[in-house]
Scaffold this motif. Structure first.
Motif, PDB file in Angstrom:
ATOM      1  N   PHE A  92       0.836  -1.201   0.000  1.00 14.00           N
ATOM      2  CA  PHE A  92       0.000   0.000   0.000  1.00 14.00           C
ATOM      3  C   PHE A  92       0.874   1.255   0.000  1.00 14.00           C
ATOM      4  O   PHE A  92       0.569   2.229  -0.694  1.00 14.00           O
ATOM      5  CB  PHE A  92      -0.920   0.022   1.231  1.00 14.00           C
ATOM      6  CG  PHE A  92      -2.222  -0.679   1.014  1.00 14.00           C
ATOM      7  CD1 PHE A  92      -3.273  -0.057   0.360  1.00 14.00           C
ATOM      8  CD2 PHE A  92      -2.419  -1.973   1.472  1.00 14.00           C
ATOM      9  CE1 PHE A  92      -4.476  -0.697   0.170  1.00 14.00           C
ATOM     10  CE2 PHE A  92      -3.611  -2.624   1.282  1.00 14.00           C
ATOM     11  CZ  PHE A  92      -4.646  -1.994   0.631  1.00 14.00           C
ATOM     12  N   GLU A  93       1.946   1.228   0.786  1.00 12.90           N
ATOM     13  CA  GLU A  93       2.840   2.383   0.851  1.00 12.90           C
ATOM     14  C   GLU A  93       3.487   2.644  -0.504  1.00 12.90           C
ATOM     15  O   GLU A  93       3.565   3.789  -0.956  1.00 12.90           O
ATOM     16  CB  GLU A  93       3.926   2.148   1.920  1.00 12.90           C
ATOM     17  CG  GLU A  93       3.405   2.070   3.327  1.00 12.90           C
ATOM     18  CD  GLU A  93       2.907   3.403   3.844  1.00 12.90           C
ATOM     19  OE1 GLU A  93       3.459   4.442   3.442  1.00 12.90           O
ATOM     20  OE2 GLU A  93       1.956   3.399   4.636  1.00 12.90           O
ATOM     21  N   VAL A  94       3.945   1.585  -1.176  1.00 15.32           N
ATOM     22  CA  VAL A  94       4.591   1.723  -2.484  1.00 15.32           C
ATOM     23  C   VAL A  94       3.608   2.289  -3.497  1.00 15.32           C
ATOM     24  O   VAL A  94       3.938   3.200  -4.267  1.00 15.32           O
ATOM     25  CB  VAL A  94       5.158   0.361  -2.950  1.00 15.32           C
ATOM     26  CG1 VAL A  94       5.573   0.413  -4.408  1.00 15.32           C
ATOM     27  CG2 VAL A  94       6.324  -0.050  -2.069  1.00 15.32           C
ATOM     28  N   ALA A  95       2.383   1.760  -3.491  1.00 12.19           N
ATOM     29  CA  ALA A  95       1.362   2.246  -4.428  1.00 12.19           C
ATOM     30  C   ALA A  95       1.062   3.723  -4.174  1.00 12.19           C
ATOM     31  O   ALA A  95       0.919   4.512  -5.125  1.00 12.19           O
ATOM     32  CB  ALA A  95       0.091   1.416  -4.301  1.00 12.19           C
ATOM     33  N   LYS A  96       0.983   4.108  -2.908  1.00 12.47           N
ATOM     34  CA  LYS A  96       0.691   5.506  -2.564  1.00 12.47           C
ATOM     35  C   LYS A  96       1.833   6.419  -3.013  1.00 12.47           C
ATOM     36  O   LYS A  96       1.597   7.512  -3.538  1.00 12.47           O
ATOM     37  CB  LYS A  96       0.459   5.629  -1.062  1.00 12.47           C
ATOM     38  CG  LYS A  96      -0.087   6.945  -0.640  1.00 12.47           C
ATOM     39  CD  LYS A  96      -0.458   6.931   0.821  1.00 12.47           C
ATOM     40  CE  LYS A  96      -1.104   8.228   1.217  1.00 12.47           C
ATOM     41  NZ  LYS A  96      -1.479   8.244   2.616  1.00 12.47           N
ATOM     42  N   GLU A  97       3.075   5.973  -2.814  1.00  9.77           N
ATOM     43  CA  GLU A  97       4.229   6.762  -3.242  1.00  9.77           C
ATOM     44  C   GLU A  97       4.261   6.924  -4.758  1.00  9.77           C
ATOM     45  O   GLU A  97       4.585   7.998  -5.268  1.00  9.77           O
ATOM     46  CB  GLU A  97       5.525   6.116  -2.747  1.00  9.77           C
ATOM     47  CG  GLU A  97       5.758   6.267  -1.263  1.00  9.77           C
ATOM     48  CD  GLU A  97       6.987   5.523  -0.786  1.00  9.77           C
ATOM     49  OE1 GLU A  97       7.731   4.983  -1.645  1.00  9.77           O
ATOM     50  OE2 GLU A  97       7.203   5.484   0.425  1.00  9.77           O
ATOM     51  N   GLU A  98       3.931   5.860  -5.486  1.00  3.60           N
ATOM     52  CA  GLU A  98       3.890   5.932  -6.950  1.00  3.60           C
ATOM     53  C   GLU A  98       2.850   6.938  -7.414  1.00  3.60           C
ATOM     54  O   GLU A  98       3.096   7.735  -8.322  1.00  3.60           O
ATOM     55  CB  GLU A  98       3.599   4.560  -7.545  1.00  3.60           C
ATOM     56  CG  GLU A  98       4.764   3.607  -7.484  1.00  3.60           C
ATOM     57  CD  GLU A  98       4.422   2.240  -8.036  1.00  3.60           C
ATOM     58  OE1 GLU A  98       3.271   2.040  -8.515  1.00  3.60           O
ATOM     59  OE2 GLU A  98       5.290   1.362  -7.993  1.00  3.60           O
ATOM     60  N   GLU A  99       1.676   6.901  -6.798  1.00  2.00           N
ATOM     61  CA  GLU A  99       0.624   7.865  -7.157  1.00  2.00           C
ATOM     62  C   GLU A  99       1.089   9.290  -6.895  1.00  2.00           C
ATOM     63  O   GLU A  99       0.869  10.187  -7.714  1.00  2.00           O
ATOM     64  CB  GLU A  99      -0.644   7.583  -6.358  1.00  2.00           C
ATOM     65  CG  GLU A  99      -1.459   6.423  -6.862  1.00  2.00           C
ATOM     66  CD  GLU A  99      -2.731   6.239  -6.055  1.00  2.00           C
ATOM     67  OE1 GLU A  99      -3.189   7.202  -5.392  1.00  2.00           O
ATOM     68  OE2 GLU A  99      -3.274   5.128  -6.088  1.00  2.00           O
ATOM     69  N   ALA A 100       1.732   9.504  -5.757  1.00  2.00           N
ATOM     70  CA  ALA A 100       2.201  10.847  -5.414  1.00  2.00           C
ATOM     71  C   ALA A 100       3.265  11.318  -6.395  1.00  2.00           C
ATOM     72  O   ALA A 100       3.238  12.478  -6.839  1.00  2.00           O
ATOM     73  CB  ALA A 100       2.749  10.859  -3.984  1.00  2.00           C
ATOM     74  N   SER A 101       4.189  10.429  -6.768  1.00  2.00           N
ATOM     75  CA  SER A 101       5.247  10.831  -7.700  1.00  2.00           C
ATOM     76  C   SER A 101       4.677  11.113  -9.089  1.00  2.00           C
ATOM     77  O   SER A 101       5.110  12.061  -9.759  1.00  2.00           O
ATOM     78  CB  SER A 101       6.330   9.755  -7.775  1.00  2.00           C
ATOM     79  OG  SER A 101       5.821   8.575  -8.349  1.00  2.00           O
ATOM     80  N   LYS A 106       3.369  15.004 -13.145  1.00  2.00           N
ATOM     81  CA  LYS A 106       2.378  15.585 -14.058  1.00  2.00           C
ATOM     82  C   LYS A 106       2.224  17.079 -13.790  1.00  2.00           C
ATOM     83  O   LYS A 106       2.065  17.881 -14.714  1.00  2.00           O
ATOM     84  CB  LYS A 106       1.034  14.875 -13.873  1.00  2.00           C
ATOM     85  CG  LYS A 106       0.013  15.223 -14.904  1.00  2.00           C
ATOM     86  CD  LYS A 106      -1.239  14.373 -14.744  1.00  2.00           C
ATOM     87  CE  LYS A 106      -2.227  14.653 -15.849  1.00  2.00           C
ATOM     88  NZ  LYS A 106      -3.431  13.852 -15.713  1.00  2.00           N
ATOM     89  N   GLU A 107       2.286  17.459 -12.539  1.00  2.00           N
ATOM     90  CA  GLU A 107       2.139  18.862 -12.155  1.00  2.00           C
ATOM     91  C   GLU A 107       3.342  19.680 -12.623  1.00  2.00           C
ATOM     92  O   GLU A 107       3.196  20.820 -13.058  1.00  2.00           O
ATOM     93  CB  GLU A 107       2.024  18.935 -10.634  1.00  2.00           C
ATOM     94  CG  GLU A 107       1.694  20.300 -10.099  1.00  2.00           C
ATOM     95  CD  GLU A 107       1.525  20.253  -8.592  1.00  2.00           C
ATOM     96  OE1 GLU A 107       2.399  20.805  -7.902  1.00  2.00           O
ATOM     97  OE2 GLU A 107       0.536  19.662  -8.125  1.00  2.00           O
ATOM     98  N   GLU A 108       4.528  19.103 -12.532  1.00  2.00           N
ATOM     99  CA  GLU A 108       5.747  19.828 -12.871  1.00  2.00           C
ATOM    100  C   GLU A 108       6.132  19.714 -14.340  1.00  2.00           C
ATOM    101  O   GLU A 108       6.989  20.455 -14.811  1.00  2.00           O
ATOM    102  CB  GLU A 108       6.899  19.329 -12.000  1.00  2.00           C
ATOM    103  CG  GLU A 108       6.726  19.676 -10.545  1.00  2.00           C
ATOM    104  CD  GLU A 108       7.832  19.108  -9.680  1.00  2.00           C
ATOM    105  OE1 GLU A 108       8.666  18.339 -10.208  1.00  2.00           O
ATOM    106  OE2 GLU A 108       7.855  19.425  -8.487  1.00  2.00           O
ATOM    107  N   SER A 109       5.559  18.798 -15.072  1.00  2.00           N
ATOM    108  CA  SER A 109       5.954  18.602 -16.469  1.00  2.00           C
ATOM    109  C   SER A 109       5.439  19.744 -17.343  1.00  2.00           C
ATOM    110  O   SER A 109       4.464  20.419 -17.021  1.00  2.00           O
ATOM    111  CB  SER A 109       5.432  17.264 -16.985  1.00  2.00           C
ATOM    112  OG  SER A 109       4.029  17.290 -17.026  1.00  2.00           O
ATOM    113  N   VAL A 110       6.137  19.939 -18.475  1.00  2.00           N
ATOM    114  CA  VAL A 110       5.803  21.017 -19.394  1.00  2.00           C
ATOM    115  C   VAL A 110       5.486  20.387 -20.743  1.00  2.00           C
ATOM    116  O   VAL A 110       6.221  19.519 -21.230  1.00  2.00           O
ATOM    117  CB  VAL A 110       6.999  21.993 -19.523  1.00  2.00           C
ATOM    118  CG1 VAL A 110       6.671  23.112 -20.491  1.00  2.00           C
ATOM    119  CG2 VAL A 110       7.374  22.544 -18.159  1.00  2.00           C
TER     120      VAL A 110
END
Length: 158
Positions: A92-101, A106-110
Motif C-alpha cells: 500500500f505504501e509503495v502504491a501511494k508513493e507511486e501515485e504521489a510521484s 504531471k504537475e511539474e511537467s511542461v
C-alpha cells in the motif's frame, strides 16, 4: 356408557404422594396463567390506526470503525508480529508513493507547445542581451532610427 368415556381416578393414597402433588400444582399454575392471559387479551384495546412507516434516518450507520480511525487497510502489525499484514502495508505504501510521484511529475511537467513558447521568449531575451547597444531596443537587425518628438498642435478654429 357414561362410564366408558370417563378416565379412571387414581387412589387417594397415590394422590397424596409428593411427586403427584407437585404435578397437580404445576397443572393448576398453568391453567391459572392461561386464564390470566386470556383475560388480558380480551381487555386489550386495539386501535384501528395504520402502521406508521419507518422514517428514513439522516444518519449513515456503518458497522466498522475503520473510516473513523482513517485506517488504510484495516489491520496493523508491528516488529514482525504478522509478516503477511506488514507485506500488505508495504505494498500500500509503495502504491501511494507511486501515485504521489506521478501526480508531482504531471504537475511539474511542461508540454511541447509550452516548451516552444518558453524557448522563443528566452532566445529573444538572450538576443537582446548580447546585441549591440543600438540594436537592443529594436527587434530586427536594422539600426534604430531616431523618432522625432511630436510637438503640441494647436486646434483649428472654425
Amino acid at each position: 356408557m357414561a362410564n366408558d368415556t370417563e378416565k379412571p381416578k387414581l387412589s387417594k393414597n397415590l394422590m397424596q404422594m409428593k411427586f403427584m402433588q407437585r404435578k397437580q400444582q404445576s397443572d393448576d399454575r398453568e391453567k391459572l396463567e392461561e386464564e390470566e392471559q386470556r383475560v388480558i387479551d380480551e381487555e386489550h384495546w386495539v386501535l384501528d390506526i395504520p402502521e406508521l412507516k419507518k422514517l428514513e434516518s439522516r444518519y449513515e450507520v456503518i458497522d466498522s470503525f475503520v473510516p473513523c480511525e482513517g485506517l488504510k487497510y484495516g489491520r496493523f502489525s508491528f516488529q514482525g508480529f504478522n509478516p503477511a499484514i506488514e507485506k500488505i502495508a508495504k505494498s500500500f505504501e509503495v502504491a501511494k508513493e507511486e501515485e504521489a510521484s506521478e501526480a508531482k511529475e504531471k504537475e511539474e511537467s511542461v508540454s511541447d507547445d509550452e516548451m516552444a513558447r518558453r524557448y522563443e521568449a528566452i532566445v529573444g531575451t538572450i538576443q537582446k542581451k548580447f546585441g549591440k547597444k543600438r540594436h537592443r531596443n529594436s527587434t530586427g537587425d536594422e539600426p534604430q532610427v531616431k523618432k522625432k518628438k511630436k510637438k503640441f498642435l494647436k486646434p483649428k478654429e472654425d
